[in-house]
Design an enzyme around this catalytic site. Structure first.
Site, PDB file in Angstrom:
ATOM      1  N   SER A   1      -2.839   5.981  -1.625  1.00  0.00           N
ATOM      2  CA  SER A   1      -3.894   4.973  -1.481  1.00  0.00           C
ATOM      3  C   SER A   1      -4.865   5.094  -2.643  1.00  0.00           C
ATOM      4  CB  SER A   1      -4.646   5.167  -0.177  1.00  0.00           C
ATOM      5  OG  SER A   1      -5.799   4.351  -0.206  1.00  0.00           O
TER       6      SER A   1
ATOM      7  N   HIS B   1      -0.473   1.806  -2.317  1.00  0.00           N
ATOM      8  CA  HIS B   1      -1.264   1.197  -1.238  1.00  0.00           C
ATOM      9  C   HIS B   1      -2.633   0.805  -1.785  1.00  0.00           C
ATOM     10  CE1 HIS B   1      -2.196   0.722   3.085  1.00  0.00           C
ATOM     11  NE2 HIS B   1      -3.386   1.202   2.792  1.00  0.00           N
TER      12      HIS B   1
ATOM     13  N   ASP C   1      -6.239  -0.879  -0.853  1.00  0.00           N
ATOM     14  CA  ASP C   1      -7.148  -1.197   0.248  1.00  0.00           C
ATOM     15  C   ASP C   1      -8.222  -2.173  -0.219  1.00  0.00           C
ATOM     16  OD1 ASP C   1      -6.284   0.580   2.462  1.00  0.00           O
ATOM     17  OD2 ASP C   1      -6.696   2.154   0.995  1.00  0.00           O
TER      18      ASP C   1
ATOM     19  N   MET D   1     -11.364  -4.450   0.825  1.00  0.00           N
ATOM     20  CA  MET D   1     -12.391  -4.536   1.887  1.00  0.00           C
ATOM     21  C   MET D   1     -13.456  -5.549   1.493  1.00  0.00           C
ATOM     22  SD  MET D   1     -13.026  -0.492   2.496  1.00  0.00           S
ATOM     23  CE  MET D   1     -11.651   0.665   2.593  1.00  0.00           C
TER      24      MET D   1
ATOM     25  N   HIS E   1      -3.397  -3.760   1.712  1.00  0.00           N
ATOM     26  CA  HIS E   1      -3.945  -3.665   3.065  1.00  0.00           C
ATOM     27  C   HIS E   1      -5.274  -4.404   3.067  1.00  0.00           C
ATOM     28  CE1 HIS E   1      -5.732  -0.638   6.248  1.00  0.00           C
ATOM     29  NE2 HIS E   1      -5.697  -1.881   6.694  1.00  0.00           N
TER      30      HIS E   1
ATOM     31  N   MET F   1      -8.500  -5.618   4.520  1.00  0.00           N
ATOM     32  CA  MET F   1      -9.502  -5.364   5.558  1.00  0.00           C
ATOM     33  C   MET F   1     -10.620  -6.381   5.355  1.00  0.00           C
ATOM     34  SD  MET F   1      -9.362  -1.240   5.487  1.00  0.00           S
ATOM     35  CE  MET F   1      -8.462  -1.235   3.944  1.00  0.00           C
TER      36      MET F   1
ATOM     37  N   MET G   1      -2.981   2.193  12.041  1.00  0.00           N
ATOM     38  CA  MET G   1      -4.089   2.973  11.484  1.00  0.00           C
ATOM     39  C   MET G   1      -4.313   4.236  12.313  1.00  0.00           C
ATOM     40  SD  MET G   1      -5.317   1.320   8.860  1.00  0.00           S
ATOM     41  CE  MET G   1      -6.726   2.392   8.587  1.00  0.00           C
TER      42      MET G   1
ATOM     43  N   ASP H   1      -1.506   5.164   8.343  1.00  0.00           N
ATOM     44  CA  ASP H   1      -2.544   5.188   7.313  1.00  0.00           C
ATOM     45  C   ASP H   1      -3.810   5.833   7.866  1.00  0.00           C
ATOM     46  OD1 ASP H   1      -4.301   4.593   5.236  1.00  0.00           O
ATOM     47  OD2 ASP H   1      -4.285   2.431   5.586  1.00  0.00           O
TER      48      ASP H   1
END
Ligand code: DX5
Ligand code: ZN
Length: 221
Positions: free
Chosen positions: A9, A33, A35, A37, A66, A68, A137, A175
């Site tokens: 990540s 990965h 992330d 957000m 991913h 979010m 998660m 994750d």
């Protein structure tokens, strides 16, 4: 079951030298990965589409994004243009998973669904035939470096049983809080893709950290 893969990540990387950090982990894995957000779906901000686009020419790894964010559908076209290969959306953020899967496919993206720790596995089981990945998660989303929540292993087992009993091929990604101490329990419950942020980029040698996680995973007691 599909082969085991470690997905570092990037959230835990040194952002002042992202290109180098990507090259370091690419020595040992083919899945990254990412992330994203928005400060709204989760109480934090990370990086966005321009950062992903700038890394794309540097790497052949599969980009696993991913999301979010609230309203994740809104970003599909731009994520595809930035070079994302697979997008995962939180089931808690989308009113209609069937429509979200169709939109992702129209944008040329593989699609997956994510569940936060409080969400029961039953929320995603009926949609597993639409996804190439289900992401479970094992920490509350928004921050790296949290402790693994063992309770979620029951959901991993239920997802694995459903996938096998329905003849599906979705990957199960886990994750949050994955370390050399927790990874084997996730494997035993049925996960086959393991996201690791702090355990990889918190190590002075990220490639060696991936080798170590893989060795732990492949060791049979
Ligand atoms: C948390 C992110 C994770 C995070 C994992 O919201 O989804 O991918 O980077 O970090 P570690 O491995 O440090 O728990
Ligand atoms: Zn993540």
């Amino acid at each position: 079951m599909a082969p085991f893969r470690i997905a570092p990540s990037l959230l835990a990387a040194d952002f002042s030298r992202l290109g180098e950090q990507v090259a370091e982990v690419e020595k040992e894995t083919d899945l990254l990965h990412l992330d994203v957000m928005d400060g709204h779906f989760v109480p934090n901000l990370s990086f966005g589409i321009p950062v992903i686009a700038s890394l794309r020419p540097l790497s052949a790894m599969k980009f696993d994004c991913h999301l979010m964010t609230t309203n994740p559908d809104a970003y599909l076209t731009e994520l595809a243009r930035a070079g994302v290969d697979l997008v995962t959306m939180h089931i808690e953020a989308i009113p209609d998973p069937t429509q979200a899967a169709a939109r992702a496919q129209e944008a040329g993206l593989e699609f997956g669904l994510v569940l936060s720790p409080p969400t029961p596995i039953g929320a995603v089981l009926p949609f597993l035939e639409l996804v190439s990945m289900v992401l479970i998660m094992s920490v509350n989303p928004g921050f790296g470096g949290q402790s693994f929540l063992t309770d979620v292993l029951d959901k991993v087992e239920e997802a694995r049983n459903w996938i096998e009993s329905h003849g599906l091929s979705a990957d199960i990604e886990i994750d949050g809080g994955i370390t050399a101490s927790t990874i084997a329990s996730a494997r035993d419950a049925g996960a086959n893709i393991f996201v690791a942020g702090t355990a990889v980029f918190g190590d002075p040698d990220p490639a060696a950290a991936i080798r170590n996680l893989r060795a732990t995973l492949e060791a049979r007691e």
